[in-house]
Design a protein around this motif. Structure first.
Motif, PDB file in Angstrom:
ATOM      1  N   LEU A  87       0.809  -1.218   0.000  1.00  0.00           N
ATOM      2  CA  LEU A  87       0.000   0.000   0.000  1.00  0.00           C
ATOM      3  C   LEU A  87       0.846   1.273   0.000  1.00  0.00           C
ATOM      4  CD1 LEU A  87      -2.920  -0.977   2.388  1.00  0.00           C
ATOM      5  CD2 LEU A  87      -3.154  -0.219   0.018  1.00  0.00           C
ATOM      6  N   ASP A  88       1.942   1.278   0.765  1.00  0.00           N
ATOM      7  CA  ASP A  88       2.747   2.508   0.832  1.00  0.00           C
ATOM      8  C   ASP A  88       3.802   2.588  -0.266  1.00  0.00           C
ATOM      9  OD1 ASP A  88       5.053   1.068   1.673  1.00  0.00           O
ATOM     10  OD2 ASP A  88       4.821   1.646   3.771  1.00  0.00           O
TER      11      ASP A  88
ATOM     12  N   GLY B 294      -1.564  -4.892  -9.913  1.00  0.00           N
ATOM     13  CA  GLY B 294      -2.858  -4.466  -9.402  1.00  0.00           C
ATOM     14  C   GLY B 294      -3.071  -4.744  -7.926  1.00  0.00           C
ATOM     15  N   ALA B 295      -2.049  -5.255  -7.239  1.00  0.00           N
ATOM     16  CA  ALA B 295      -2.201  -5.593  -5.817  1.00  0.00           C
ATOM     17  C   ALA B 295      -2.528  -4.359  -4.985  1.00  0.00           C
ATOM     18  CB  ALA B 295      -0.939  -6.268  -5.289  1.00  0.00           C
ATOM     19  N   ARG B 296      -1.843  -3.272  -5.252  1.00  0.00           N
ATOM     20  CA  ARG B 296      -2.069  -2.046  -4.472  1.00  0.00           C
ATOM     21  C   ARG B 296      -3.516  -1.567  -4.630  1.00  0.00           C
ATOM     22  NH1 ARG B 296       1.338   3.609  -4.852  1.00  0.00           N
ATOM     23  NH2 ARG B 296       0.614   4.422  -2.873  1.00  0.00           N
ATOM     24  N   GLU B 297      -4.007  -1.570  -5.856  1.00  0.00           N
ATOM     25  CA  GLU B 297      -5.368  -1.118  -6.118  1.00  0.00           C
ATOM     26  C   GLU B 297      -6.392  -2.036  -5.442  1.00  0.00           C
ATOM     27  OE1 GLU B 297      -2.982  -1.517  -8.489  1.00  0.00           O
ATOM     28  OE2 GLU B 297      -2.557   0.617  -8.757  1.00  0.00           O
ATOM     29  N   ARG B 298      -6.165  -3.355  -5.525  1.00  0.00           N
ATOM     30  CA  ARG B 298      -7.084  -4.299  -4.874  1.00  0.00           C
ATOM     31  C   ARG B 298      -7.106  -4.081  -3.366  1.00  0.00           C
ATOM     32  NH1 ARG B 298      -5.332  -7.506  -8.924  1.00  0.00           N
ATOM     33  NH2 ARG B 298      -3.609  -8.438  -7.811  1.00  0.00           N
ATOM     34  N   LEU B 299      -5.922  -3.911  -2.782  1.00  0.00           N
ATOM     35  CA  LEU B 299      -5.852  -3.676  -1.338  1.00  0.00           C
ATOM     36  C   LEU B 299      -6.540  -2.373  -0.970  1.00  0.00           C
ATOM     37  CD1 LEU B 299      -2.194  -4.774  -0.521  1.00  0.00           C
ATOM     38  CD2 LEU B 299      -4.295  -5.838   0.317  1.00  0.00           C
ATOM     39  N   ARG B 300      -6.304  -1.332  -1.737  1.00  0.00           N
ATOM     40  CA  ARG B 300      -6.910  -0.034  -1.450  1.00  0.00           C
ATOM     41  C   ARG B 300      -8.433  -0.125  -1.524  1.00  0.00           C
ATOM     42  NH1 ARG B 300      -4.126   4.221  -4.565  1.00  0.00           N
ATOM     43  NH2 ARG B 300      -2.689   4.205  -2.832  1.00  0.00           N
TER      44      ARG B 300
END
Length: 119
Positions: free
Chosen positions: A21-22, A74-80
C-alpha cells in the motif's frame, strides 16, 4: 516486531500489505523467501509460509515456481479498494451510529471532518 494480539501469520500478512500500500513493495518486486523472512524475524518458516499463502489467495502475491514470490500487478489497487470498503462499513458506520446516539448532527460532523482533513 510481530508482538500484537493477532496470530503472527496475520501480522506478517498485514506488514506486507502495508508495504504494498505505501509503495515500499511495487508490482513485480520479489519478496523475501519464507526462509529468509523466518530467519530475519526469528519466526517459524511454516508461519511465514501461511502468511505468504494467504496473500497469494488474496491476489497480493504470486508464486513463480523455483524463483520465489512476487507482488502481483494491481495488488495495491485491490488492497486499497478492500480497505476503503472496510473503512466505511467497519469504522465509519460505527462512528455515524454513535454520532446519532449522541445527537451530533450532519453539519457538525462535516465541519469536524473538514478541520481534520486540513491537518
Amino acid at each position: 516486531m510481530f508482538d500484537g494480539p493477532e496470530p503472527i501469520y496475520v501480522q506478517i500478512a498485514e506488514h506486507l500489505r502495508r508495504q504494498v500500500l505505501d509503495g515500499t513493495l511495487a508490482p513485480g518486486d520479489q519478496v523475501m523467501s519464507t526462509t529468509q523472512f523466518a530467519t530475519t524475524y526469528r519466526i517459524n518458516p511454516a508461519t511465514t509460509a501461511k502468511a505468504f499463502n494467504l496473500l497469494v489467495d488474496e491476489g497480493v502475491l504470486y508464486k513463480q515456481r523455483g524463483l520465489g514470490m512476487y507482488v502481483a500487478e494491481g495488488a495495491r489497487e485491490r488492497l486499497r479498494e478492500r480497505r476503503q470498503a472496510d473503512f466505511f462499513t467497519d469504522r465509519l458506520d460505527t462512528v455515524l451510529d454513535e454520532a446519532r446516539t449522541l445527537g451530533i448532527g450532519e453539519d457538525e460532523l462535516i465541519s469536524y471532518i473538514r478541520k481534520g482533513a486540513g491537518r
